[in-house]
Design a protein around this motif. Structure first.
Motif, PDB file in Angstrom:
ATOM      1  N   SER A  28      -5.136  -0.042  -8.614  1.00 62.74           N
ATOM      2  CA  SER A  28      -4.377  -1.168  -9.143  1.00 62.74           C
ATOM      3  C   SER A  28      -3.166  -1.500  -8.283  1.00 62.74           C
ATOM      4  CB  SER A  28      -3.948  -0.903 -10.586  1.00 62.74           C
ATOM      5  OG  SER A  28      -3.176   0.280 -10.666  1.00 62.74           O
ATOM      6  N   GLN A  29      -2.707  -0.544  -7.490  1.00 63.14           N
ATOM      7  CA  GLN A  29      -1.646  -0.786  -6.514  1.00 63.14           C
ATOM      8  C   GLN A  29      -1.829   0.176  -5.351  1.00 63.14           C
ATOM      9  OE1 GLN A  29       2.250  -0.196  -8.297  1.00 63.14           O
ATOM     10  NE2 GLN A  29       1.371   1.071  -9.878  1.00 63.14           N
ATOM     11  N   GLU A  30      -1.479  -0.296  -4.173  1.00 63.88           N
ATOM     12  CA  GLU A  30      -1.679   0.521  -2.970  1.00 63.88           C
ATOM     13  C   GLU A  30      -0.381   1.003  -2.357  1.00 63.88           C
ATOM     14  OE1 GLU A  30      -4.179  -1.876  -0.488  1.00 63.88           O
ATOM     15  OE2 GLU A  30      -5.958  -1.437  -1.694  1.00 63.88           O
ATOM     16  N   THR A  88       7.734   9.385   2.929  1.00 63.89           N
ATOM     17  CA  THR A  88       6.496   8.702   2.575  1.00 63.89           C
ATOM     18  C   THR A  88       5.497   9.740   2.091  1.00 63.89           C
ATOM     19  OG1 THR A  88       6.902   7.010   4.243  1.00 63.89           O
ATOM     20  CG2 THR A  88       4.653   7.215   3.433  1.00 63.89           C
ATOM     21  N   ILE A  89       4.870   9.452   0.961  1.00 73.62           N
ATOM     22  CA  ILE A  89       3.885  10.344   0.347  1.00 73.62           C
ATOM     23  C   ILE A  89       2.592   9.555   0.202  1.00 73.62           C
ATOM     24  CG2 ILE A  89       3.337  11.722  -1.697  1.00 73.62           C
ATOM     25  CD1 ILE A  89       6.508  11.549  -2.220  1.00 73.62           C
ATOM     26  N   GLU A  90       1.480  10.145   0.588  1.00 72.29           N
ATOM     27  CA  GLU A  90       0.183   9.483   0.433  1.00 72.29           C
ATOM     28  C   GLU A  90      -0.664  10.223  -0.588  1.00 72.29           C
ATOM     29  OE1 GLU A  90      -1.686   9.192   4.268  1.00 72.29           O
ATOM     30  OE2 GLU A  90      -0.532   7.413   4.792  1.00 72.29           O
ATOM     31  N   VAL A  91      -1.188   9.462  -1.549  1.00 70.20           N
ATOM     32  CA  VAL A  91      -2.115  10.004  -2.541  1.00 70.20           C
ATOM     33  C   VAL A  91      -3.473   9.395  -2.191  1.00 70.20           C
ATOM     34  CG1 VAL A  91      -2.654  10.278  -4.978  1.00 70.20           C
ATOM     35  CG2 VAL A  91      -0.259  10.086  -4.244  1.00 70.20           C
ATOM     36  N   LYS A  92      -4.436  10.245  -1.805  1.00 74.06           N
ATOM     37  CA  LYS A  92      -5.734   9.773  -1.308  1.00 74.06           C
ATOM     38  C   LYS A  92      -6.818   9.940  -2.367  1.00 74.06           C
ATOM     39  CE  LYS A  92      -4.430  10.851   3.410  1.00 74.06           C
ATOM     40  NZ  LYS A  92      -4.731  11.607   4.607  1.00 74.06           N
ATOM     41  N   THR A 103       0.343   4.631  -1.160  1.00 69.72           N
ATOM     42  CA  THR A 103       1.453   5.048  -0.305  1.00 69.72           C
ATOM     43  C   THR A 103       2.744   4.893  -1.092  1.00 69.72           C
ATOM     44  OG1 THR A 103       0.253   4.340   1.676  1.00 69.72           O
ATOM     45  CG2 THR A 103       2.630   4.669   1.882  1.00 69.72           C
ATOM     46  N   ILE A 104       3.453   5.998  -1.274  1.00 68.31           N
ATOM     47  CA  ILE A 104       4.719   6.005  -2.003  1.00 68.31           C
ATOM     48  C   ILE A 104       5.833   6.178  -0.982  1.00 68.31           C
ATOM     49  CG2 ILE A 104       6.100   7.145  -3.779  1.00 68.31           C
ATOM     50  CD1 ILE A 104       3.346   8.338  -4.784  1.00 68.31           C
TER      51      ILE A 104
END
Length: 192
Positions: A28-30, A88-92, A103-104
């Protein structure tokens, strides 16, 4: 006959390739920007097959790291950023061959700085007021310590008596007190 077997083998191979599941995955959001205090992100994961998710760090908590076909709400909880630098944190996420990521970007903490010049042979760091703060103290002799609200302020013993400049950086605090003013020649509060 040999040509017929080759043709049948090619048709069978094409048929099996066409039957392999192709994943479809969307979020729903990237991308999300958060302030340094952290918080929760509510994210809908939509897929046509089972999916998995991974944040790559134990600091981030996901309400679910796997789900079935359909739409699943996942709550991603991000703790406060204790550093001054933006991170920056990436949730894959994966679903068959499909991939997606959140990408947070999280702002760095704003630190207050106190600089104290002194000539004491033993110096106790200021006692800061605040809940959950962290800080770093540079003693002025090349050594440093990290500290937090949970303990007593650090104490440092110098190898020799001399003039030193102690720099203390903390965030999430509003005041402090010095236990002793012995040997203190100046306190700089310009960045506090």
């Amino acid at each position: 006959m040999k040509k017929l077997l080759v043709i049948l083998a090619a048709v069978a191979m094409l048929a099996s390739c066409a039957q392999e599941p192709v994943g479809e995955l969307s979020l729903s959001q990237e991308s999300v920007f958060m302030d340094s205090s952290g918080g929760e992100i509510r994210l809908n994961v939509t897929s046509n097959f089972a999916w998995t998710g991974n944040c790559g760090t134990s600091d981030i908590v996901m309400s679910s790291k796997a789900g079935e076909a359909g739409t699943t709400e996942v709550v991603v909880t991000v703790p406060g950023n204790p550093g001054e630098e933006e991170r920056t944190i990436e949730v894959k996420f994966n679903c068959e061959q499909a991939k997606a990521k959140l990408t947070i970007t999280q702002a760095g903490s704003v630190f207050s700085t106190v600089v104290i010049k002194h000539s004491a042979s033993v110096f106790t760091a200021p006692l800061f007021v605040g809940k959950g703060f962290t800080g770093t103290i540079r003693w002025g002799d090349g050594k440093s310590d990290d500290f937090s609200a949970s303990g007593e302020p650090p104490v440092h013993e110098y190898a020799k008596s001399d003039a030193y400049e102690v720099e203390v950086k903390v965030h999430d605090t509003s005041s402090f007190s010095l236990g002793s003013m012995e040997g203190v020649s100046s306190i700089n509060l310009e960045q506090f």
